[in-house]
Write a protein that holds these residues in place. Structure first.
Motif, PDB file in Angstrom:
ATOM      1  N   ASP A  55      -3.090   7.661  -8.117  1.00 56.55           N
ATOM      2  CA  ASP A  55      -4.419   7.130  -7.794  1.00 56.55           C
ATOM      3  C   ASP A  55      -4.368   6.076  -6.694  1.00 56.55           C
ATOM      4  O   ASP A  55      -5.379   5.459  -6.380  1.00 56.55           O
ATOM      5  CB  ASP A  55      -5.065   6.526  -9.049  1.00 56.55           C
ATOM      6  N   GLY A  56      -3.179   5.871  -6.124  1.00 57.83           N
ATOM      7  CA  GLY A  56      -3.024   4.885  -5.060  1.00 57.83           C
ATOM      8  C   GLY A  56      -3.609   5.395  -3.752  1.00 57.83           C
ATOM      9  O   GLY A  56      -4.196   6.487  -3.685  1.00 57.83           O
ATOM     10  N   PRO A  57      -3.434   4.633  -2.683  1.00 53.83           N
ATOM     11  CA  PRO A  57      -3.973   5.041  -1.382  1.00 53.83           C
ATOM     12  C   PRO A  57      -3.360   6.369  -0.924  1.00 53.83           C
ATOM     13  O   PRO A  57      -2.239   6.706  -1.304  1.00 53.83           O
ATOM     14  CB  PRO A  57      -3.555   3.916  -0.438  1.00 53.83           C
ATOM     15  N   ASP A  58      -4.086   7.105  -0.096  1.00 53.79           N
ATOM     16  CA  ASP A  58      -3.550   8.316   0.507  1.00 53.79           C
ATOM     17  C   ASP A  58      -2.319   7.931   1.332  1.00 53.79           C
ATOM     18  O   ASP A  58      -2.367   6.991   2.132  1.00 53.79           O
ATOM     19  CB  ASP A  58      -4.620   8.954   1.397  1.00 53.79           C
ATOM     20  N   LEU A  59      -1.232   8.654   1.136  1.00 54.60           N
ATOM     21  CA  LEU A  59       0.040   8.308   1.769  1.00 54.60           C
ATOM     22  C   LEU A  59      -0.074   8.194   3.288  1.00 54.60           C
ATOM     23  O   LEU A  59       0.353   7.200   3.874  1.00 54.60           O
ATOM     24  CB  LEU A  59       1.108   9.339   1.382  1.00 54.60           C
TER      25      LEU A  59
ATOM     26  N   SER B  60      -2.564   7.570   5.103  1.00 57.49           N
ATOM     27  CA  SER B  60      -3.433   6.471   5.537  1.00 57.49           C
ATOM     28  C   SER B  60      -2.689   5.144   5.614  1.00 57.49           C
ATOM     29  O   SER B  60      -3.186   4.190   6.201  1.00 57.49           O
ATOM     30  CB  SER B  60      -4.640   6.336   4.610  1.00 57.49           C
ATOM     31  N   THR B  61      -1.494   5.075   5.036  1.00 52.26           N
ATOM     32  CA  THR B  61      -0.717   3.833   5.089  1.00 52.26           C
ATOM     33  C   THR B  61       0.115   3.729   6.367  1.00 52.26           C
ATOM     34  O   THR B  61       0.710   2.689   6.626  1.00 52.26           O
ATOM     35  CB  THR B  61       0.201   3.695   3.854  1.00 52.26           C
TER      36      THR B  61
ATOM     37  N   GLN C 156       2.524   1.693  -3.382  1.00 44.97           N
ATOM     38  CA  GLN C 156       1.500   2.110  -4.340  1.00 44.97           C
ATOM     39  C   GLN C 156       1.202   3.608  -4.195  1.00 44.97           C
ATOM     40  O   GLN C 156       1.047   4.327  -5.177  1.00 44.97           O
ATOM     41  CB  GLN C 156       0.237   1.277  -4.136  1.00 44.97           C
ATOM     42  N   SER C 157       1.158   4.082  -2.954  1.00 43.79           N
ATOM     43  CA  SER C 157       0.884   5.512  -2.743  1.00 43.79           C
ATOM     44  C   SER C 157       2.054   6.376  -3.191  1.00 43.79           C
ATOM     45  O   SER C 157       1.855   7.508  -3.615  1.00 43.79           O
ATOM     46  CB  SER C 157       0.533   5.787  -1.283  1.00 43.79           C
TER      47      SER C 157
ATOM     48  N   ASP D 215       0.833  -1.207   0.000  1.00 42.20           N
ATOM     49  CA  ASP D 215       0.000   0.000   0.000  1.00 42.20           C
ATOM     50  C   ASP D 215       0.865   1.253   0.000  1.00 42.20           C
ATOM     51  O   ASP D 215       0.594   2.209  -0.732  1.00 42.20           O
ATOM     52  CB  ASP D 215      -0.934   0.022   1.205  1.00 42.20           C
TER      53      ASP D 215
END
Length: 160
Positions: free
Chosen positions: A21-25, A27-28, A15-16, A12
């Motif tokens: 378009d990946g997860p909010d940074l 939030s990981t 991906q950010s 995750d």
């Protein structure tokens, strides 16, 4: 803790970092325990180096400093089969590559960097986050000399 469960929060995060378009940074990262971001190096070389950034606010500050000084392109990571995973301490070590540009001088370099990412169970007050695995420690080792020289506009010249 299984290898796959440990890999998911790191996937995750990566991906950010590589996909808008990946997860909010943020939030990981965990909220409790307090997360840590630390890019190793001398703090005199760049404002994002050599000091720990604690908590969600600190992690946000680290990435804001990084993005205010550097443009990072073509970031890729080794395949998961090559990641070094220590299940006992819930940490993963991996390498990545990318092209870095110091924004002020427009000097660029290609480099390989190393991450050690520790994962923990988030025990926040938010019931949706509570119990999920997130990144709790983000350590980076990179080419601090290239960043410093690029910041001075001397990456492609002599040190006179």
């Amino acid at each position: 803790m299984t290898r796959q469960l440990l890999q998911e929060p790191v996937q995750d995060l990566l991906q950010s970092l590589t996909n808008p378009d990946g997860p909010d940074l943020l939030s990981t990262f965990t909220t409790n325990p307090q997360p840590l971001a630390h890019e190793h190096g001398l703090p005199q070389l760049a404002p994002f180096l050599g000091r720990p950034f604690y908590g969600q606010e600190g992690v946000s500050t680290y990435f804001d400093l990084l993005s205010s000084h550097l443009l990072i392109e073509n970031m890729t990571f080794e395949s998961e089969e090559t990641w070094v995973i220590d299940e006992s301490c819930m940490a993963i070590a991996l390498r990545g590559t990318g092209t870095f540009t110091w924004k002020e001088t427009q000097q660029s370099w290609d480099e390989t960097f190393f991450y050690r990412i520790k994962v923990a169970e988030d025990v926040s007050d938010d019931s949706e986050k509570n119990g999920s695995l997130k990144v709790s420690e983000y350590h980076v080792w990179a080419d601090t000399g290239a960043a410093y020289l690029a910041s001075l506009g001397k990456l492609n010249g002599t040190l006179e």
